[in-house]
Enzyme design. Structure first.
Site, PDB file in Angstrom:
ATOM      1  N   GLU A 107      -5.353   5.904   6.418  1.00 13.45           N
ATOM      2  CA  GLU A 107      -5.067   5.561   5.025  1.00 13.45           C
ATOM      3  C   GLU A 107      -5.382   6.691   4.043  1.00 13.45           C
ATOM      4  O   GLU A 107      -4.533   7.051   3.229  1.00 13.45           O
ATOM      5  CB  GLU A 107      -5.807   4.290   4.644  1.00 13.45           C
ATOM      6  CG  GLU A 107      -5.229   3.638   3.428  1.00 13.45           C
ATOM      7  CD  GLU A 107      -5.765   2.254   3.210  1.00 13.45           C
ATOM      8  OE1 GLU A 107      -6.945   2.141   2.844  1.00 13.45           O
ATOM      9  OE2 GLU A 107      -5.016   1.291   3.423  1.00 13.45           O
TER      10      GLU A 107
ATOM     11  N   SER B  99     -11.704   2.176   3.609  1.00  8.30           N
ATOM     12  CA  SER B  99     -10.976   1.838   4.839  1.00  8.30           C
ATOM     13  C   SER B  99     -10.242   3.069   5.338  1.00  8.30           C
ATOM     14  O   SER B  99      -9.485   3.681   4.591  1.00  8.30           O
ATOM     15  CB  SER B  99      -9.949   0.741   4.575  1.00  8.30           C
ATOM     16  OG  SER B  99     -10.593  -0.405   4.129  1.00  8.30           O
TER      17      SER B  99
ATOM     18  N   ARG C 129       0.823  -1.236   0.000  1.00  9.86           N
ATOM     19  CA  ARG C 129       0.000   0.000   0.000  1.00  9.86           C
ATOM     20  C   ARG C 129       0.851   1.277   0.000  1.00  9.86           C
ATOM     21  O   ARG C 129       0.440   2.306   0.554  1.00  9.86           O
ATOM     22  CB  ARG C 129      -0.957   0.052   1.194  1.00  9.86           C
ATOM     23  CG  ARG C 129      -1.816  -1.171   1.359  1.00  9.86           C
ATOM     24  CD  ARG C 129      -2.877  -1.322   0.285  1.00  9.86           C
ATOM     25  NE  ARG C 129      -3.644  -2.535   0.515  1.00  9.86           N
ATOM     26  CZ  ARG C 129      -3.404  -3.696  -0.085  1.00  9.86           C
ATOM     27  NH1 ARG C 129      -2.469  -3.810  -1.006  1.00  9.86           N
ATOM     28  NH2 ARG C 129      -4.141  -4.755   0.189  1.00  9.86           N
TER      29      ARG C 129
HETATM   30  P1  NAP Z   1      -9.954  -8.802   4.702  1.00  5.70           P
HETATM   31  O1  NAP Z   1     -10.015  -9.545   3.409  1.00  5.70           O
HETATM   32  O2  NAP Z   1     -10.860  -9.163   5.802  1.00  5.70           O
HETATM   33  O3  NAP Z   1      -8.472  -8.816   5.230  1.00  5.70           O
HETATM   34  C1  NAP Z   1      -8.069  -8.085   6.384  1.00  5.70           C
HETATM   35  C2  NAP Z   1      -6.570  -8.241   6.545  1.00  5.70           C
HETATM   36  O4  NAP Z   1      -6.230  -9.613   6.591  1.00  5.70           O
HETATM   37  C3  NAP Z   1      -5.742  -7.645   5.422  1.00  5.70           C
HETATM   38  O5  NAP Z   1      -4.565  -7.162   5.976  1.00  5.70           O
HETATM   39  C4  NAP Z   1      -5.457  -8.812   4.541  1.00  5.70           C
HETATM   40  O6  NAP Z   1      -4.269  -8.698   3.809  1.00  5.70           O
HETATM   41  C5  NAP Z   1      -5.301  -9.920   5.549  1.00  5.70           C
HETATM   42  N1  NAP Z   1      -5.631 -11.188   4.903  1.00  5.70           N
HETATM   43  C6  NAP Z   1      -6.857 -11.715   4.718  1.00  5.70           C
HETATM   44  N2  NAP Z   1      -6.768 -12.907   4.089  1.00  5.70           N
HETATM   45  C7  NAP Z   1      -5.460 -13.114   3.843  1.00  5.70           C
HETATM   46  C8  NAP Z   1      -4.738 -14.155   3.227  1.00  5.70           C
HETATM   47  N3  NAP Z   1      -5.363 -15.236   2.732  1.00  5.70           N
HETATM   48  N4  NAP Z   1      -3.404 -14.036   3.141  1.00  5.70           N
HETATM   49  C9  NAP Z   1      -2.787 -12.966   3.634  1.00  5.70           C
HETATM   50  N5  NAP Z   1      -3.407 -11.933   4.241  1.00  5.70           N
HETATM   51  C10 NAP Z   1      -4.739 -12.019   4.347  1.00  5.70           C
HETATM   52  O7  NAP Z   1      -9.985  -7.242   4.454  1.00  5.70           O
HETATM   53  P2  NAP Z   1     -11.065  -6.185   4.040  1.00  5.70           P
HETATM   54  O8  NAP Z   1     -10.830  -5.024   4.909  1.00  5.70           O
HETATM   55  O9  NAP Z   1     -12.420  -6.738   3.844  1.00  5.70           O
HETATM   56  O10 NAP Z   1     -10.468  -5.818   2.616  1.00  5.70           O
HETATM   57  C11 NAP Z   1     -10.569  -6.691   1.509  1.00  5.70           C
HETATM   58  C12 NAP Z   1      -9.371  -6.464   0.632  1.00  5.70           C
HETATM   59  O11 NAP Z   1      -9.353  -5.103   0.192  1.00  5.70           O
HETATM   60  C13 NAP Z   1      -8.045  -6.690   1.350  1.00  5.70           C
HETATM   61  O12 NAP Z   1      -7.177  -7.306   0.438  1.00  5.70           O
HETATM   62  C14 NAP Z   1      -7.611  -5.294   1.697  1.00  5.70           C
HETATM   63  O13 NAP Z   1      -6.195  -5.178   1.798  1.00  5.70           O
HETATM   64  C15 NAP Z   1      -8.118  -4.549   0.500  1.00  5.70           C
HETATM   65  N6  NAP Z   1      -8.209  -3.101   0.706  1.00  5.70           N
HETATM   66  C16 NAP Z   1      -7.281  -2.312   0.111  1.00  5.70           C
HETATM   67  C17 NAP Z   1      -7.300  -0.966   0.276  1.00  5.70           C
HETATM   68  C18 NAP Z   1      -6.264  -0.113  -0.408  1.00  5.70           C
HETATM   69  O14 NAP Z   1      -5.575  -0.522  -1.314  1.00  5.70           O
HETATM   70  N7  NAP Z   1      -6.113   1.096   0.051  1.00  5.70           N
HETATM   71  C19 NAP Z   1      -8.282  -0.379   1.061  1.00  5.70           C
HETATM   72  C20 NAP Z   1      -9.230  -1.220   1.638  1.00  5.70           C
HETATM   73  C21 NAP Z   1      -9.178  -2.585   1.479  1.00  5.70           C
HETATM   74  P3  NAP Z   1      -4.170  -7.851   2.451  1.00  5.70           P
HETATM   75  O15 NAP Z   1      -4.364  -6.441   2.833  1.00  5.70           O
HETATM   76  O16 NAP Z   1      -2.772  -8.133   2.014  1.00  5.70           O
HETATM   77  O17 NAP Z   1      -5.195  -8.367   1.522  1.00  5.70           O
END
Ligand code: NAP
Length: 347
Positions: free
Chosen positions: A342, A243, A169
């Site tokens: 963020e 987020s 990020r």
């Molecule tokens: P989520 O899927 O519930 O995941 C929450 C956290 O757990 C994140 O840090 C995610 O890593 C980690 N995680 C979940 N499953 C994983 C796996 N199989 N292996 C490794 N790490 C894992 O999160 P959410 O808040 O609903 O968001 C969904 C996705 O959208 C996530 O990938 C999140 O990073 C992304 N997102 C990105 C942004 C951005 O780019 N600014 C903003 C909001 C959400 P990761 O972050 O590496 O996926």
């Protein structure tokens, strides 16, 4: 120099942030071409006022005092698909294109590489800034280059992905070179083929629950859209910036300490074996901010995803920042983890 651009004065910034808060911009213009970008910068220099480029404001928190400078709204369009052979496609995209429509078009052409980034709000040009990522893909995996106007050298340049200093990020655009480059376009390398398992955990779960065993870019896109729509508010109807906190990365030792009091604390590995990633949503929920409404500030957390702060009836950015401070302090007291915001606080 004679300027042709229309420059508006004293524009409310709340319409340029999906959180719908913020003071006033002294000047604002919209650009549709690279030459208009150069003209806008020249105008700012002539008028001795700083420029900031924005897309749709989906990841921006303005300050109550506004911005005493020139906001340049990027409306540079363009979508060119160059097929090098049957499999390898290079997309050159105008920075002002709506990101999700770029994903939709690429998926319609059967291309894989960005389908997991479906429904990410904002413009294409914003994606390299925080190395946007979701559901196992991030933009650094497919980005070939970024085209930008460099305010330091006053000229256009093309930065290869290897010069963008991408990490989780993050990139040089939101770190050491914050504000220096006005991004006008990006080039991506996508493949005409089907994505292969294993998929990101939440996607695997979705496919199992829906008995999906045939995978294509459209299948992944539809799954991500379904998951996101159930979890996240639509910024068109609910004021929010997605987020609000990054998922913290902490030392293994800190995790061991936390596991004494919280044996079930979720955590994921990172590229660094000494560090783990903790879901910020879990921290908020465990600190008592699940489906939380703060009457004093008019802010709330979104019921299905506490990481999303929602502006229900806040009047000022100070309200939002007071709510943020309350969350950050509570989480820090309970878990000794400092949450980091963020969305960008501008200027
Ligand atoms: P989520 O899927 O519930 O995941 C929450 C956290 O757990 C994140 O840090 C995610 O890593 C980690 N995680 C979940 N499953 C994983 C796996 N199989 N292996 C490794 N790490 C894992 O999160 P959410 O808040 O609903 O968001 C969904 C996705 O959208 C996530 O990938 C999140 O990073 C992304 N997102 C990105 C942004 C951005 O780019 N600014 C903003 C909001 C959400 P990761 O972050 O590496 O996926």
């Amino acid at each position: 120099m004679k300027f042709m651009l229309q420059i508006a004065e004293n524009v409310s910034l709340s319409q340029y942030s999906t959180m719908r808060l913020g003071g006033t911009a002294r000047y604002l213009c919209s650009v549709q071409t690279r030459s208009e970008v150069a003209e806008a910068v020249a105008w700012a220099i002539t008028h001795q006022t700083p420029p900031i480029m924005i897309g749709t404001g989906s990841n921006i928190i303005w300050k109550d005092e506004g911005f005493d400078g020139l906001i340049i709204v990027n409306n540079i369009m363009g979508y060119e698909d160059f097929a090098e052979d049957e499999t390898n496609h290079y997309l050159t995209i105008g920075a002002g294109e709506t990101w999700d429509s770029v994903v939709a078009r690429s998926v319609q052409s059967g291309l894989t590489g960005i389908e997991a980034l479906s429904l990410v709000p904002g413009t294409a040009g914003a994606t390299p800034i925080q190395n946007v990522g979701a559901y196992g893909q991030d933009i650094s995996q497919t980005l070939v280059s970024v085209e930008a106007f460099d305010l330091t050298t006053q000229s256009f340049l093309t930065l290869p992905a290897s010069d963008c200093n991408f990490s989780y990020r993050a990139s040089r655009f939101n770190r050491e070179d914050r504000g220096r480059f006005l991004i006008t376009g990006i080039t991506l390398h996508l493949m005409k083929q089907n994505p292969l398992p294993p998929f990101y955990g939440a996607l695997e779960k979705y496919f199992t629950e829906h008995s999906i065993t045939q995978y294509g870019p459209a299948v992944v896109r539809n799954a991500v859209i379904d998951i996101r729509s159930h979890k996240l508010p639509d910024p068109a109807t609910t004021a929010n910036c997605g987020s609000f906190f990054a998922n913290p990365i902490i030392d293994q030792d800190a995790l061991l300490d936390l596991q004494v009091a919280y044996p079930d604390i979720p955590h994921w590995p990172t590229d660094d074996p000494e560090k783990v990633k903790i879901p910020a949503a879990w921290l908020l929920e465990s600190a008592g901010f699940k489906d939380f409404r703060d009457e004093a500030t008019g802010m709330a957390t979104w019921p299905a995803q506490p990481l999303v702060l929602v502006n229900e009836k806040a009047r000022t950015v100070a309200d939002l920042l007071a709510f943020k401070a309350r969350i950050v302090e509570t989480v820090k007291e309970k878990f000794s983890i400092e949450l980091v915001q963020e969305p960008e606080l501008l200027p």
